[in-house]
Design an enzyme around this catalytic site. Structure first.
Site, PDB file in Angstrom:
ATOM      1  N   ASP A  79      -6.516  -5.795  -3.603  1.00 18.49           N
ATOM      2  CA  ASP A  79      -5.196  -6.273  -3.985  1.00 18.49           C
ATOM      3  C   ASP A  79      -5.161  -7.798  -3.989  1.00 18.49           C
ATOM      4  OD1 ASP A  79      -2.530  -5.998  -4.691  1.00 18.49           O
ATOM      5  OD2 ASP A  79      -1.825  -5.802  -2.628  1.00 18.49           O
ATOM      6  N   GLY A 176       7.076  -8.737   0.214  1.00 16.48           N
ATOM      7  CA  GLY A 176       7.595  -9.022   1.544  1.00 16.48           C
ATOM      8  C   GLY A 176       8.979  -8.446   1.775  1.00 16.48           C
ATOM      9  N   THR A 230       5.130  -3.621   3.218  1.00 17.05           N
ATOM     10  CA  THR A 230       6.042  -4.046   4.276  1.00 17.05           C
ATOM     11  C   THR A 230       6.829  -2.872   4.870  1.00 17.05           C
ATOM     12  OG1 THR A 230       6.258  -6.250   3.287  1.00 17.05           O
ATOM     13  CG2 THR A 230       7.981  -5.561   4.821  1.00 17.05           C
TER      14      THR A 230
END
Length: 278
Positions: A79, A176, A230
């Site tokens: 990634d 995030g 996340t």
């Protein structure tokens, strides 16, 4: 079974369902993700960021060992790959695919560097994910900046010139954790135009916190791969915090994290329709 990522994505694009790509960082998260896939008879793509582990070669071998012991398709993707050397390390480690992220660079440089690594990856039977537009960081408000969204007119040219196998697009999400109470607005009109403009599978980064209905709709209407990190790690840490008083051995803490990580992953897999699609 360990497979090329594009084998999973082509089937999901044809079937109009999504595939969650959870971020992993160690053996525990790799096991949890593969167990989730096996238990739900689902394909799975594991996303690994280079900086998340001290040894990507070792973790790749662990993933392949675990994948070979289940009957569902499992792929391993680097990634947000960094410089050329790191991509070559992933190639040597035997990843299923690499993401060549040059999205913050000028368009022509993005094209040139992706095309170069596509040649390398394809020569050894690996697939390549690239990014056009830029999926930034939620904390910086990048998902709200339409200037960073993928240019539909460039998309077909980019895919044709690079030969990439999958395209990460920017339509309103960001990486995030979003500010409390904020759910991003996704540009579904742009997604529809991108789906018509290119024939390769489309990828959505920044799936965490982007809204259940947004993710379900996005995968119904053109997104094939959804990256989630996340939300999974947050679920694991929350479970650990809530049951910390019950810890009698350190290994129980790891289990509390991985159990909640897996449960949240399965919930996301159900949202995008991949359950039962192995």
């Amino acid at each position: 079974m360990f497979v090329n990522m594009i084998d999973i994505l082509n089937k999901s694009r044809e079937g109009h369902y999504g595939v969650i790509a959870p971020n992993i960082c160690n053996e525990d998260t790799a096991r949890a993700a593969i167990e989730a896939a096996a238990e739900t008879n689902s394909p799975i793509i594991l996303d690994l960021i280079y900086s998340a582990t001290p040894d990507i070669t070792l973790l790749a071998q662990i993933v392949k060992y675990l994948a070979d012991r289940v009957s569902v398709p499992v792929a391993l993707n680097l990634d947000h790959g960094g410089d050329f050397k790191l991509h070559i390390e992933a190639v040597r480690a035997g990843f299923s695919s690499i993401m060549v992220d040059r999205s913050s660079m000028p368009y022509e440089q993005n094209v040139a560097e992706v095309a170069e690594l596509v040649k390398v990856a394809h020569s050894v039977g690996m697939s390549v994910e690239a990014e056009l537009g830029h999926v930034g960081t939620a904390a910086d408000g990048d998902g709200q900046t339409s200037d960073l969204y993928t240019n539909v007119d460039q998309a077909a040219d980019f895919v044709a010139r690079t030969g990439c196998d999958a395209l990460a697009v920017a339509i309103g999400t960001a990486h995030g954790k979003y500010p409390a109470g904020y759910v991003p607005h996704l540009d579904f009109d742009r997604l529809h135009e991108l789906y018509e403009a290119v024939e390769v599978p489309l990828v959505l980064h920044g799936g965490s916190g982007s809204g259940d209905e947004n993710l379900a709709r996005a995968t119904r209407e053109g997104i094939t791969k959804v990256n989630v990190g996340t939300s999974l790690f947050s679920a694991g840490m929350q479970n650990l915090a809530e049951h910390a008083a019950e810890l009698t051995r350190a290994n129980l803490g790891y289990k509390m994290i991985s159990d909640a990580y897996k449960a949240e992953l399965i919930r996301h897999m159900e949202l995008v329709g991949q359950v039962g699609k192995a």
